[in-house]
Design an enzyme around this catalytic site. Structure first.
Site, PDB file in Angstrom:
ATOM      1  N   LEU A  15     -20.517  61.921  82.442  1.00  0.00           N
ATOM      2  CA  LEU A  15     -20.651  60.820  82.549  1.00  0.00           C
ATOM      3  C   LEU A  15     -22.100  60.349  82.403  1.00  0.00           C
ATOM      4  CD1 LEU A  15     -19.217  57.924  82.855  1.00  0.00           C
ATOM      5  CD2 LEU A  15     -19.941  58.142  85.314  1.00  0.00           C
ATOM      6  N   TYR A  16     -22.868  60.879  82.662  1.00  0.00           N
ATOM      7  CA  TYR A  16     -24.470  60.678  82.485  1.00  0.00           C
ATOM      8  C   TYR A  16     -24.696  60.647  80.977  1.00  0.00           C
ATOM      9  CZ  TYR A  16     -29.525  61.477  81.734  1.00  0.00           C
ATOM     10  OH  TYR A  16     -30.790  61.296  81.387  1.00  0.00           O
ATOM     11  N   ALA A  17     -24.329  61.728  80.372  1.00  0.00           N
ATOM     12  CA  ALA A  17     -24.405  61.924  78.901  1.00  0.00           C
ATOM     13  C   ALA A  17     -23.679  60.848  78.120  1.00  0.00           C
ATOM     14  CB  ALA A  17     -23.949  63.325  78.459  1.00  0.00           C
TER      15      ALA A  17
END
Length: 440
Positions: free
Chosen positions: A251-253
């Site tokens: 999700l960060y990416a």
């Protein structure tokens, strides 16, 4: 009818001949009082109903009371004051006319603190902004502020990039030529614990900042932190800016990739000059405790077991470790080479610059090698456990192609991993006041 009987009994006792009757005062008072009481009942009922109706109507139409802010929570009204404004203006003033005036978000973070100090030391005006969240030890963030930022003369505003009132106030006080946007919710694995924090910081906060910037009369150029994580499941190495980035592994990416697309939209619509920098595994003194090199150092010194990830079939896990000074030099070069935004007050006047650039070391090192270097520097044998890398958003390898950085920014890597870790270990031992006990 029954109610009138007492009254009529008194009426019957009155004589028919006038002038010979001496009225009983108590009887007359009783008659008068009873008649008055009987005739006032309907009026009393009507007025009571009207008053009660008005009270109910007032209750439902009244707005809910605003609770007093709890102690310790900062509201937008707590910002300001002449002293506060003077400190911001003083910090924002460059030493010479050709110097930049830069707003650095995430200024108390790892990269933000180093970049702010470097900008200030070379003569630029710098104002920091940080919300000092609790993602990792807040004491370390405050130590960066007191030991690095305060000493360099960088004033840091404690606030959030989602606070539009605060941002507009800052842009009203200072004409920023550049924004170095480093504020973000970092970390790949934490997204599985608190996903909403990534949306709030990396998307909502970024859009909020862009909205304020694009409405400025003289729009500043923006340099902001993307991430090597956007390359996701891409198996082609080294990673080039031309490679596909539509398969995020975390999700960060995904939020960082979304940030790149959002930035492009604001560049296209409003004429904002935007440079996105894809950082590759940054390390060094004053680093983040959630990074492997950092918590490996802590656990090795405490004689705790560390887990070393491997890929399927004992595949190597490697990272393109990039020293903090090289990243900071890249950030400053991106600011220096950024062209002016072409918009004014939200209206685009022409095409504006848009760049996405890798900043890495272009020399991946395996996790096994990282641990062996730390063992050598710490003079402590690590208790290692090799485990299969879980599906938590991590990828097997990162490797930067930095050709574009060389061309656009004159970027050069200057530090190999062993020398960089030596500097980190020296800082770590001093900061945490660790007394080494060799186990070799």
């Amino acid at each position: 009818m029954t109610q009138l009987k007492p009254i009529l009994s008194h009426v019957d006792s009155i004589p028919s001949t006038a002038g010979k009757f001496k009225p009983d005062k108590s009887s007359l008072y009783y008659i008068h009082h009873r008649l008055r009481y009987q005739t006032s009942l309907p009026k009393l009922t009507i007025w009571s109903t009207i008053i009660l109706s008005l009270i109910v109507l007032f209750f439902f139409l009244s707005p809910p009371a605003t609770p007093a802010p709890r102690r310790g929570l900062r509201t937008t009204t707590s910002y300001g004051g002449s002293d506060w404004e003077c400190r911001i203006k003083l910090s924002a003033k460059p030493r010479c006319r050709t110097g930049h005036t830069v707003l650095v978000t995430g200024a108390a973070g790892f990269i933000g603190a180093h970049a702010s100090v470097a900008l200030k030391r070379r003569g630029d005006g710098v104002v920091g902004l940080d919300n000092f969240n609790h993602y990792y030890d807040i004491t370390l963030k405050k130590s960066r502020k007191s030991n690095l930022l305060d000493r360099a003369g960088v004033f840091v505003v404690e606030g959030d990039i989602n606070d539009g009132v605060l941002l507009r106030k800052l842009f009203g006080l200072v004409h920023f030529t550049h924004v170095l946007h480093l504020a973000a919710q970092a970390g790949v694995r934490y997204a599985m614990v608190n996903p909403n924090s990534y949306i709030r910081s990396n998307i909502d906060g970024f859009v909020n900042l862009l909205e304020v910037v694009k409405s400025s009369i003289a729009q500043p150029a923006i340099v902001w932190a993307s991430s090597s994580s956007v390359y996701g499941l891409n198996s082609k190495v080294p990673f080039s800016e031309k490679d596909r980035t539509d398969q995020p592994a975390s999700l960060y990416a995904a939020t960082k990739k979304a940030g790149e697309e959002i930035a492009h939209a604001y560049n296209h619509i409003y004429g904002l000059s935007v440079t996105g920098l894809r950082f590759f595994t940054v390390y060094g003194p004053w680093g983040r405790p959630d990074m492997a090199y950092f918590f490996f150092t802590k656990d090795i010194l405490n004689r705790k077991q560390i887990s070393i990830f491997e890929g399927p079939n004992h595949g190597t896990i490697a990272r393109d470790f990039t020293y903090i000074d090289d990243i900071v030099n890249g950030c400053l070069s991106a600011i220096d080479t950024a062209k002016k935004s072409t918009g004014n007050g939200g209206k685009k006047r022409g095409e504006a610059q848009f760049r996405i650039i890798n900043l890495g070391n272009t020399s991946p090192v395996s996790v096994h090698k990282l641990v062996s270097i730390l063992e050598k520097l710490l003079k402590v044998k690590a208790k290692k456990k090799v485990v299969l890398m879980p599906r938590n958003g991590d990828v097997p390898i990162t490797h930067a192609n930095i050709s574009l950085a060389r061309t656009e920014l004159g970027y050069k890597r200057t530090m190999d991993l062993e020398m960089g870790l030596k500097k980190f270990v020296k800082w770590y031992l001093e900061y945490y006041d660790v007394k080494k006990k060799s186990s070799w």
